[in-house]
Design a protein around this motif. Structure first.
Motif, PDB file in Angstrom:
ATOM      1  N   ALA A  20       0.844  -1.202   0.000  1.00 41.47           N
ATOM      2  CA  ALA A  20       0.000   0.000   0.000  1.00 41.47           C
ATOM      3  C   ALA A  20       0.876   1.247   0.000  1.00 41.47           C
ATOM      4  O   ALA A  20       1.823   1.334   0.781  1.00 41.47           O
ATOM      5  N   MET A  22       1.600   4.524   1.352  1.00 41.33           N
ATOM      6  CA  MET A  22       1.139   5.066   2.641  1.00 41.33           C
ATOM      7  C   MET A  22       1.787   6.416   2.903  1.00 41.33           C
ATOM      8  O   MET A  22       2.602   6.573   3.809  1.00 41.33           O
ATOM      9  N   LEU A  25       5.017   7.506   4.951  1.00 45.17           N
ATOM     10  CA  LEU A  25       5.549   6.278   5.559  1.00 45.17           C
ATOM     11  C   LEU A  25       6.098   5.328   4.493  1.00 45.17           C
ATOM     12  O   LEU A  25       6.888   4.434   4.784  1.00 45.17           O
ATOM     13  N   ASN A  71       0.542   7.211  -5.692  1.00 45.86           N
ATOM     14  CA  ASN A  71      -0.790   7.363  -5.081  1.00 45.86           C
ATOM     15  C   ASN A  71      -1.087   8.798  -4.631  1.00 45.86           C
ATOM     16  O   ASN A  71      -0.266   9.444  -4.002  1.00 45.86           O
ATOM     17  N   PRO A  73      -4.017  10.816  -2.431  1.00 47.19           N
ATOM     18  CA  PRO A  73      -5.289  11.007  -1.737  1.00 47.19           C
ATOM     19  C   PRO A  73      -5.856  12.353  -2.206  1.00 47.19           C
ATOM     20  O   PRO A  73      -5.096  13.284  -2.506  1.00 47.19           O
ATOM     21  N   HIS A 133      -7.068   7.750  -3.455  1.00 50.70           N
ATOM     22  CA  HIS A 133      -7.800   7.420  -2.230  1.00 50.70           C
ATOM     23  C   HIS A 133      -8.804   8.540  -2.052  1.00 50.70           C
ATOM     24  O   HIS A 133      -8.497   9.694  -2.368  1.00 50.70           O
ATOM     25  N   GLU A 179     -11.366  -3.769   8.275  1.00 51.34           N
ATOM     26  CA  GLU A 179     -10.187  -4.191   9.066  1.00 51.34           C
ATOM     27  C   GLU A 179      -8.966  -3.300   8.795  1.00 51.34           C
ATOM     28  O   GLU A 179      -8.008  -3.290   9.569  1.00 51.34           O
ATOM     29  N   GLY A 181      -5.921  -0.743   8.117  1.00 48.63           N
ATOM     30  CA  GLY A 181      -5.255   0.337   8.824  1.00 48.63           C
ATOM     31  C   GLY A 181      -5.337   1.615   8.005  1.00 48.63           C
ATOM     32  O   GLY A 181      -5.549   1.570   6.800  1.00 48.63           O
ATOM     33  N   GLY A 182      -5.161   2.751   8.643  1.00 47.73           N
ATOM     34  CA  GLY A 182      -5.171   4.028   7.931  1.00 47.73           C
ATOM     35  C   GLY A 182      -6.583   4.515   7.639  1.00 47.73           C
ATOM     36  O   GLY A 182      -7.561   4.002   8.199  1.00 47.73           O
ATOM     37  N   GLY A 217      -7.260  -4.922   3.616  1.00 43.18           N
ATOM     38  CA  GLY A 217      -7.869  -4.858   4.948  1.00 43.18           C
ATOM     39  C   GLY A 217      -7.689  -6.169   5.680  1.00 43.18           C
ATOM     40  O   GLY A 217      -8.405  -7.131   5.416  1.00 43.18           O
ATOM     41  N   GLY A 218      -6.708  -6.241   6.566  1.00 44.34           N
ATOM     42  CA  GLY A 218      -6.502  -7.446   7.365  1.00 44.34           C
ATOM     43  C   GLY A 218      -5.732  -8.543   6.656  1.00 44.34           C
ATOM     44  O   GLY A 218      -5.564  -9.627   7.214  1.00 44.34           O
ATOM     45  N   LEU A 238      -1.442  -4.819   0.935  1.00 52.51           N
ATOM     46  CA  LEU A 238      -1.164  -4.833   2.371  1.00 52.51           C
ATOM     47  C   LEU A 238      -0.529  -3.513   2.789  1.00 52.51           C
ATOM     48  O   LEU A 238       0.423  -3.051   2.134  1.00 52.51           O
ATOM     49  N   LEU A 243       4.368  -1.849   7.224  1.00 51.69           N
ATOM     50  CA  LEU A 243       4.891  -0.898   8.219  1.00 51.69           C
ATOM     51  C   LEU A 243       5.968  -1.554   9.078  1.00 51.69           C
ATOM     52  O   LEU A 243       6.813  -0.875   9.656  1.00 51.69           O
ATOM     53  N   PHE A 320      -1.215   4.459  13.346  1.00 49.75           N
ATOM     54  CA  PHE A 320      -1.985   3.822  12.273  1.00 49.75           C
ATOM     55  C   PHE A 320      -1.729   2.309  12.268  1.00 49.75           C
ATOM     56  O   PHE A 320      -0.580   1.861  12.269  1.00 49.75           O
TER      57      PHE A 320
HETATM   58  C1  FMN Z   1      -0.156   3.977   7.781  1.00 48.04           C
HETATM   59  C2  FMN Z   1      -1.097   3.828   6.629  1.00 48.04           C
HETATM   60  C3  FMN Z   1      -1.183   4.858   5.688  1.00 48.04           C
HETATM   61  C4  FMN Z   1      -2.025   4.714   4.572  1.00 48.04           C
HETATM   62  N1  FMN Z   1      -2.029   5.704   3.628  1.00 48.04           N
HETATM   63  C5  FMN Z   1      -2.701   5.492   2.469  1.00 48.04           C
HETATM   64  C6  FMN Z   1      -2.583   6.422   1.388  1.00 48.04           C
HETATM   65  O1  FMN Z   1      -1.906   7.460   1.495  1.00 48.04           O
HETATM   66  N2  FMN Z   1      -3.250   6.136   0.252  1.00 48.04           N
HETATM   67  C7  FMN Z   1      -4.008   4.998   0.098  1.00 48.04           C
HETATM   68  O2  FMN Z   1      -4.544   4.794  -0.982  1.00 48.04           O
HETATM   69  N3  FMN Z   1      -4.144   4.132   1.113  1.00 48.04           N
HETATM   70  C8  FMN Z   1      -3.507   4.346   2.277  1.00 48.04           C
HETATM   71  N4  FMN Z   1      -3.635   3.433   3.300  1.00 48.04           N
HETATM   72  C9  FMN Z   1      -4.624   2.326   3.224  1.00 48.04           C
HETATM   73  C10 FMN Z   1      -4.076   1.145   2.444  1.00 48.04           C
HETATM   74  O3  FMN Z   1      -4.099   1.447   1.075  1.00 48.04           O
HETATM   75  C11 FMN Z   1      -4.886  -0.153   2.646  1.00 48.04           C
HETATM   76  O4  FMN Z   1      -6.243   0.046   2.357  1.00 48.04           O
HETATM   77  C12 FMN Z   1      -4.754  -0.733   4.048  1.00 48.04           C
HETATM   78  O5  FMN Z   1      -3.480  -0.562   4.582  1.00 48.04           O
HETATM   79  C13 FMN Z   1      -5.090  -2.224   4.015  1.00 48.04           C
HETATM   80  O6  FMN Z   1      -5.272  -2.739   5.289  1.00 48.04           O
HETATM   81  P1  FMN Z   1      -4.090  -3.349   6.223  1.00 48.04           P
HETATM   82  O7  FMN Z   1      -3.462  -2.131   6.828  1.00 48.04           O
HETATM   83  O8  FMN Z   1      -4.834  -4.183   7.194  1.00 48.04           O
HETATM   84  O9  FMN Z   1      -3.157  -4.099   5.338  1.00 48.04           O
HETATM   85  C14 FMN Z   1      -2.823   3.552   4.427  1.00 48.04           C
HETATM   86  C15 FMN Z   1      -2.732   2.537   5.389  1.00 48.04           C
HETATM   87  C16 FMN Z   1      -1.884   2.648   6.477  1.00 48.04           C
HETATM   88  C17 FMN Z   1      -1.788   1.520   7.473  1.00 48.04           C
END
Ligand code: FMN
Length: 354
Positions: A20, A22, A25, A71, A73, A133, A179, A181-182, A217-218, A238, A243, A320
Motif C-alpha cells: 500500500a 502510505m 511512511l 498514489n 489522496p 484514495h 479491518e 489500517g489508515g 484490509g486485514g 497490504l 509498516l 496507524f
Molecule cells: C499507515 C497507513 C497509511 C495509509 N495511507 C494510504 C494512502 O496514502 N493512500 C491509500 O490509498 N491508502 C492508504 N492506506 C490504506 C491502504 O491502502 C490499505 O487500504 C490498508 O493498509 C489495508 O489494510 P491493512 O493495513 O490491514 O493491510 C494507508 C494505510 C496505512 C496503514
C-alpha cells in the motif's frame, strides 16, 4: 497458478501483491524492494509538491526497473471554523504543556489534488500505475492519465462505491474492508460503523464489477492472501504488514506499538486527522473521543495532533494500524513478499491435492 491473471500480466508482476502506498511512511527504498521481489511497490504522495514527488519517483527508479504505483489522496480545501479550532486547541493544550511544546498552533491545511504540475510530472515520469484514495480526480485528469497508458486504481468501501469507480473508468478496484489500517477510502460518506468487513465486501464487489478487484484490509500472511483469492480477488494490497519492514519510514514509538498489537487493540476514529482512520488506541485517541469535540476539518486536525507524535511518546502518537497487525513481523520488504508468495502457494496447493 493463483499468481497469474490479467492483472499481473498487464502490470508485469511476478506476484499479485501490492504494498500500500502510505503517504510519507512509504519510501523509495520500500517500494523498490517490493517491486524487485516481484510485487508492486507504491509511493504515497500525500502532501508532496510535484518536484518532491518526481524526486521520490527518481529515487525508486535508481533502485528498481520494476513497476511502480504512485498514489494521490484527494480532498478539498478544509473549511476551518473558529469554534471547532478554539475548543480543540484548548483541549490539546494540556498535552502540549506536559511535553513543553508551547502553545497549540493555529490549524492549517490545504486541498490535495492532481494539479497542473503534478499531472505534467506524471505524464513525464509515466509510472505504470496511478492510484487514488477518497475518490477520483476530474474527468480531464483521468483522461490525460489514461491516454498516457497509465493504469488507474482507486479504493471502494462498499459495492455502490465500486460501481461508481467502474463507471468513471478505473482499470481495477481496491475493495477496502473495515479491518484496514489508515484512512477509510470512502468518498460517499459511508458511516464508519456501517462499513463491511473484507469477508463480506470482497465477493460482493467481485460480483458487481467486471474489472479486477484487489483485496485490502486485514491481509497479512499466506492464509489471508489465500482466502482473498478464494473470494475472487485478482491481487491483494497490504499496508500494516509493510509498516513492520525496516525500509518503511515509521517512528520508533509506532514500531514498538505494532510489535505489541493484538486483534482488539485498534479503533476507527476521526479525532486524529478529521477523517475516519484506524489506529492502535492510546491516550490521545481516548482523550479526544472522551472530549466529545468535533475535530477540526480534515486534514487540518492533523496539524494540531502531529507535533505530539514528534515527541516520541507512544501515548500521543498517531499509531496507524489494521486489525491484523499482530499477524505481521519485523522484517524486510523482500522477505515479506517472498514469504507471502511462498506461504500462499503452499496453502492453496494443499486444497488442490486429491
Ligand atoms: C499507515 C497507513 C497509511 C495509509 N495511507 C494510504 C494512502 O496514502 N493512500 C491509500 O490509498 N491508502 C492508504 N492506506 C490504506 C491502504 O491502502 C490499505 O487500504 C490498508 O493498509 C489495508 O489494510 P491493512 O493495513 O490491514 O493491510 C494507508 C494505510 C496505512 C496503514
Amino acid at each position: 497458478m493463483w499468481s497469474r491473471n490479467a492483472f499481473t500480466e498487464r502490470l508485469d508482476l511476478k506476484w499479485p501483491i501490492l504494498q500500500a502506498p502510505m503517504g510519507w511512511l512509504s519510501t523509495p527504498a520500500l517500494a523498490s524492494a517490493v517491486s524487485n521481489a516481484g510485487g508492486l511497490g507504491g509511493l504515497g504522495m500525500w502532501g508532496f509538491s510535484a518536484q518532491d514527488a518526481e524526486r521520490r519517483i527518481a529515487g525508486f527508479r535508481q533502485q528498481s526497473a520494476g513497476s511502480l504505483n504512485v498514489n494521490y489522496p484527494l480532498w478539498p480545501e478544509p473549511k476551518i471554523t473558529a469554534d471547532a479550532s478554539e475548543a480543540m486547541r484548548t483541549r490539546l493544550q494540556a498535552h502540549y504543556d506536559a511535553k513543553g511544546l508551547g502553545a497549540v498552533p493555529k490549524p492549517e491545511g490545504a486541498a490535495s489534488e492532481v494539479g497542473r504540475e503534478h499531472l505534467a510530472m506524471l505524464l513525464r515520469a509515466k509510472p505504470q500505475v496511478v492510484s487514488f484514495h477518497f475518490g477520483l480526480p476530474q474527468p480531464e485528469v483521468m483522461q490525460a492519465i489514461k491516454s498516457a497508458g497509465i493504469f488507474i486504481i482507486s479504493s471502494a468501501t462498499t459495492v455502490a462505491e465500486a460501481r461508481i469507480l467502474e463507471e468513471r473508468g478505473v482499470d481495477a478496484i481496491i475493495a477496502q474492508g473495515t479491518e484496514a489500517g489508515g484512512h477509510r477510502g470512502t468518498f460517499t460518506g459511508v458511516d464508519m460503523s456501517m462499513q463491511p468487513g473484507l469477508f463480506a465486501l470482497l465477493p460482493q464487489v467481485v460480483d458487481a464489477v467486471s474489472v479486477p478487484v484487489i483485496a485490502a484490509g486485514g491481509v497479512a500472511d499466506g492464509r489471508t492472501v489465500a482466502a482473498a483469492f478464494m473470494l475472487g480477488a485478482s491481487a491483494v494490497q497490504l499496508g500494516t504488514a509493510f509498516l513492520r519492514c525496516e525500509e518503511a519510514n515509521v517512528l520508533d514509538a509506532h514500531r514498538a506499538a505494532l510489535r505489541e498489537a493484538n486483534d482488539a487493540c485498534t479503533i476507527v476514529t476521526d479525532v486524529i486527522t478529521g477523517r475516519p482512520a484506524r489506529y492502535i488506541r492510546n491516550k490521545l485517541t481516548d482523550d479526544l473521543i472522551a472530549s466529545g469535540l468535533e475535530p477540526v476539518a480534515f486534514p487540518a486536525q492533523l496539524s494540531l495532533t502531529a507535533p505530539l507524535g514528534m515527541t516520541g511518546d507512544r501515548d500521543l502518537t498517531a499509531l496507524f494500524a489494521g486489525q491484523s497487525a499482530a499477524l505481521a513481523k519485523d522484517t524486510t520488504a523482500a522477505v515479506l513478499v517472498e514469504s507471502l508468495a511462498e506461504a500462499t502457494s503452499r496453502r492453496l496447493g494443499a486444497f488442490a491435492r486429491p
